[in-house]
Write a protein that holds these residues in place. Structure first.
Motif, PDB file in Angstrom:
ATOM      1  N   SER A 141       5.532   2.745  16.896  1.00 57.76           N
ATOM      2  CA  SER A 141       6.554   3.748  17.151  1.00 57.76           C
ATOM      3  C   SER A 141       7.839   3.029  17.563  1.00 57.76           C
ATOM      4  N   PRO A 142       8.983   3.723  17.517  1.00 54.17           N
ATOM      5  CA  PRO A 142      10.252   3.061  17.865  1.00 54.17           C
ATOM      6  C   PRO A 142      10.255   2.411  19.242  1.00 54.17           C
ATOM      7  N   ASP A 143       9.479   2.955  20.186  1.00 51.89           N
ATOM      8  CA  ASP A 143       9.458   2.364  21.528  1.00 51.89           C
ATOM      9  C   ASP A 143       8.413   1.255  21.656  1.00 51.89           C
ATOM     10  N   GLY A 144       7.766   0.911  20.547  1.00 49.61           N
ATOM     11  CA  GLY A 144       6.795  -0.180  20.551  1.00 49.61           C
ATOM     12  C   GLY A 144       5.393   0.218  20.915  1.00 49.61           C
ATOM     13  N   CYS A 145       5.157   1.491  21.221  1.00 47.20           N
ATOM     14  CA  CYS A 145       3.814   1.947  21.606  1.00 47.20           C
ATOM     15  C   CYS A 145       2.960   2.197  20.359  1.00 47.20           C
ATOM     16  N   GLY A 146       1.655   2.228  20.576  1.00 53.83           N
ATOM     17  CA  GLY A 146       0.736   2.540  19.486  1.00 53.83           C
ATOM     18  C   GLY A 146       0.772   1.523  18.358  1.00 53.83           C
ATOM     19  N   ARG A 147       0.935   0.271  18.693  1.00 52.81           N
ATOM     20  CA  ARG A 147       1.061  -0.767  17.664  1.00 52.81           C
ATOM     21  C   ARG A 147      -0.260  -0.964  16.933  1.00 52.81           C
ATOM     22  N   ARG A 148      -0.150  -1.132  15.636  1.00 52.29           N
ATOM     23  CA  ARG A 148      -1.312  -1.404  14.786  1.00 52.29           C
ATOM     24  C   ARG A 148      -0.999  -2.605  13.906  1.00 52.29           C
ATOM     25  N   THR A 149      -1.919  -3.533  13.818  1.00 50.17           N
ATOM     26  CA  THR A 149      -1.774  -4.679  12.917  1.00 50.17           C
ATOM     27  C   THR A 149      -3.073  -4.835  12.135  1.00 50.17           C
ATOM     28  N   ALA A 150      -2.943  -5.032  10.839  1.00 45.13           N
ATOM     29  CA  ALA A 150      -4.120  -5.184   9.978  1.00 45.13           C
ATOM     30  C   ALA A 150      -3.928  -6.383   9.053  1.00 45.13           C
ATOM     31  N   VAL A 151      -4.977  -7.168   8.907  1.00 45.34           N
ATOM     32  CA  VAL A 151      -4.989  -8.295   7.979  1.00 45.34           C
ATOM     33  C   VAL A 151      -6.139  -8.080   7.006  1.00 45.34           C
ATOM     34  N   THR A 152      -5.820  -8.068   5.721  1.00 49.56           N
ATOM     35  CA  THR A 152      -6.812  -7.830   4.667  1.00 49.56           C
ATOM     36  C   THR A 152      -6.869  -9.026   3.729  1.00 49.56           C
ATOM     37  N   SER A 153      -8.066  -9.463   3.394  1.00 49.53           N
ATOM     38  CA  SER A 153      -8.269 -10.509   2.390  1.00 49.53           C
ATOM     39  C   SER A 153      -9.065  -9.910   1.232  1.00 49.53           C
ATOM     40  N   PHE A 154      -8.612 -10.184   0.014  1.00 51.23           N
ATOM     41  CA  PHE A 154      -9.285  -9.672  -1.178  1.00 51.23           C
ATOM     42  C   PHE A 154     -10.160 -10.757  -1.794  1.00 51.23           C
ATOM     43  N   SER A 155     -11.260 -10.328  -2.398  1.00 51.25           N
ATOM     44  CA  SER A 155     -12.189 -11.272  -3.020  1.00 51.25           C
ATOM     45  C   SER A 155     -11.737 -11.648  -4.423  1.00 51.25           C
ATOM     46  N   ALA A 156     -12.364 -12.693  -4.959  1.00 51.72           N
ATOM     47  CA  ALA A 156     -12.097 -13.085  -6.342  1.00 51.72           C
ATOM     48  C   ALA A 156     -12.508 -11.980  -7.306  1.00 51.72           C
ATOM     49  N   VAL A 157     -13.556 -11.244  -6.966  1.00 56.07           N
ATOM     50  CA  VAL A 157     -14.001 -10.133  -7.810  1.00 56.07           C
ATOM     51  C   VAL A 157     -12.924  -9.055  -7.887  1.00 56.07           C
ATOM     52  N   ALA A 158     -12.347  -8.686  -6.738  1.00 61.11           N
ATOM     53  CA  ALA A 158     -11.313  -7.652  -6.728  1.00 61.11           C
ATOM     54  C   ALA A 158     -10.122  -8.059  -7.576  1.00 61.11           C
ATOM     55  N   LEU A 159      -9.709  -9.316  -7.469  1.00 57.20           N
ATOM     56  CA  LEU A 159      -8.546  -9.771  -8.223  1.00 57.20           C
ATOM     57  C   LEU A 159      -8.850  -9.872  -9.717  1.00 57.20           C
ATOM     58  N   ALA A 160     -10.101 -10.155 -10.062  1.00 55.45           N
ATOM     59  CA  ALA A 160     -10.477 -10.244 -11.475  1.00 55.45           C
ATOM     60  C   ALA A 160     -10.630  -8.868 -12.107  1.00 55.45           C
ATOM     61  N   GLU A 161     -11.110  -7.891 -11.334  1.00 55.20           N
ATOM     62  CA  GLU A 161     -11.407  -6.565 -11.879  1.00 55.20           C
ATOM     63  C   GLU A 161     -10.220  -5.604 -11.804  1.00 55.20           C
ATOM     64  N   VAL A 162      -9.349  -5.772 -10.837  1.00 57.11           N
ATOM     65  CA  VAL A 162      -8.275  -4.798 -10.593  1.00 57.11           C
ATOM     66  C   VAL A 162      -6.935  -5.426 -10.962  1.00 57.11           C
ATOM     67  N   ALA A 163      -6.415  -5.020 -12.110  1.00 51.99           N
ATOM     68  CA  ALA A 163      -5.193  -5.635 -12.636  1.00 51.99           C
ATOM     69  C   ALA A 163      -4.006  -5.428 -11.712  1.00 51.99           C
ATOM     70  N   GLU A 164      -3.938  -4.266 -11.059  1.00 45.43           N
ATOM     71  CA  GLU A 164      -2.794  -3.975 -10.196  1.00 45.43           C
ATOM     72  C   GLU A 164      -2.721  -4.941  -9.015  1.00 45.43           C
ATOM     73  N   LEU A 165      -3.879  -5.353  -8.504  1.00 43.75           N
ATOM     74  CA  LEU A 165      -3.900  -6.327  -7.414  1.00 43.75           C
ATOM     75  C   LEU A 165      -3.561  -7.726  -7.921  1.00 43.75           C
ATOM     76  N   ALA A 166      -4.093  -8.080  -9.074  1.00 44.55           N
ATOM     77  CA  ALA A 166      -3.867  -9.419  -9.615  1.00 44.55           C
ATOM     78  C   ALA A 166      -2.387  -9.683  -9.852  1.00 44.55           C
ATOM     79  N   ARG A 167      -1.621  -8.635 -10.176  1.00 42.53           N
ATOM     80  CA  ARG A 167      -0.195  -8.824 -10.463  1.00 42.53           C
ATOM     81  C   ARG A 167       0.580  -9.294  -9.232  1.00 42.53           C
ATOM     82  N   TYR A 168       0.036  -9.080  -8.046  1.00 46.94           N
ATOM     83  CA  TYR A 168       0.754  -9.458  -6.832  1.00 46.94           C
ATOM     84  C   TYR A 168       0.706 -10.961  -6.560  1.00 46.94           C
ATOM     85  N   ARG A 169      -0.137 -11.704  -7.266  1.00 49.34           N
ATOM     86  CA  ARG A 169      -0.275 -13.132  -6.962  1.00 49.34           C
ATOM     87  C   ARG A 169       1.047 -13.872  -7.129  1.00 49.34           C
TER      88      ARG A 169
END
Length: 247
Positions: A141-169
């Motif tokens: 929020s603008p006052d810095g409360c309720g902070r959320r941080t997420a880190v996601t790692s994708f597998s080789a399978v996801a990048l091979a099967e999902v073209a939309e994700l692979a384009r981000y490389r």
């Protein structure tokens, strides 16, 4: 000449085994066990399900292909029977914990091509020090409360099967915005049935909770892992889930 299909005739002992399996499979397609457009299980899974050989399953699928009831492409076979489309779950926003964008919210999402955290690499079956697509999400929020941080790692399978994700490389330099809110839609469009497992733990010595989401497909192949940390002191954590599509 009229074309006959397995459902045109009742089962008889005189019919070849593959024809009887094709008839049973048509029944499961028609009763919704396998929804229209969904990818069928692989030959091995079908052979175990019907307790026959893979060759018998292969012959049965060929019967259904000739009848126009099943289509096969490089991603596998899927039902082509008419029926309502498979619904896309509205609650499967990526990443877990992402909030609807609003004028009050301040959020940022980027992608990088880097070596993931060791626990992510292990969960995804990646070799040590092998880079992959890593997505980072921050919201507060603008006052810095309720902070959320997420880190996601994708597998080789996801990048091979999902073209939309692979384009981000090629643009994963961590600078530009990368909102992947439709990542789960892209996975489903690629024929993947998503199974989610979320574990929620409270962090010791801090008013925060951690949500670890692991996603795999119908073949038990890992697709992604996300670690979300939420400042729970001022913010409620709402947990939603959707049952995976039959597969």
């Amino acid at each position: 000449m009229a074309r006959t299909t397995p459902h045109d005739h009742p089962l008889t002992e005189a019919q070849p085994l593959y024809w009887r399996i094709a008839t049973q499979l048509v029944g499961e397609l028609r009763d919704g066990t396998i929804p229209p457009g969904e990818r069928l299980p692989g030959e091995r899974q079908l052979a175990e399900h019907f307790e026959v050989s893979r060759e018998t399953v292969r012959q049965a699928l060929e019967v259904l292909r000739r009848s126009g009831l099943v289509a096969t492409d490089r991603r596998g076979s899927h039902a082509t029977l008419p029926g309502p489309p498979v619904e896309t779950p509205a609650s499967l926003t990526f990443p877990v914990g992402a909030r609807t964008t609003s004028p009050e919210a301040v959020d940022r999402a980027t992608v990088t091509w880097e070596t993931p955290p060791p626990e992510h690499a292990e969960a995804l079956g990646l070799a040590p020090h092998r880079p992959t697509l890593v997505h980072r999400y921050e919201s507060a929020s603008p006052d810095g409360c309720g902070r959320r941080t997420a880190v996601t790692s994708f597998s080789a399978v996801a990048l091979a099967e999902v073209a939309e994700l692979a384009r981000y490389r090629d643009r994963a330099d961590g600078t530009g915005s990368a909102q992947l809110r439709r990542a789960y839609d892209w996975m489903r469009k690629a024929g993947l049935t998503l199974h989610h497992r979320d574990a929620i733990t409270r962090l010791p010595g801090a008013p925060s909770v951690r949500v670890t989401r692991r996603v795999h497909d119908q073949y038990a192949r890992p697709l992604e892992i996300t670690d979300l940390v939420v400042d729970a002191q001022q913010d409620a954590l709402v947990y939603e889930f959707t049952l995976p599509a039959p597969g």
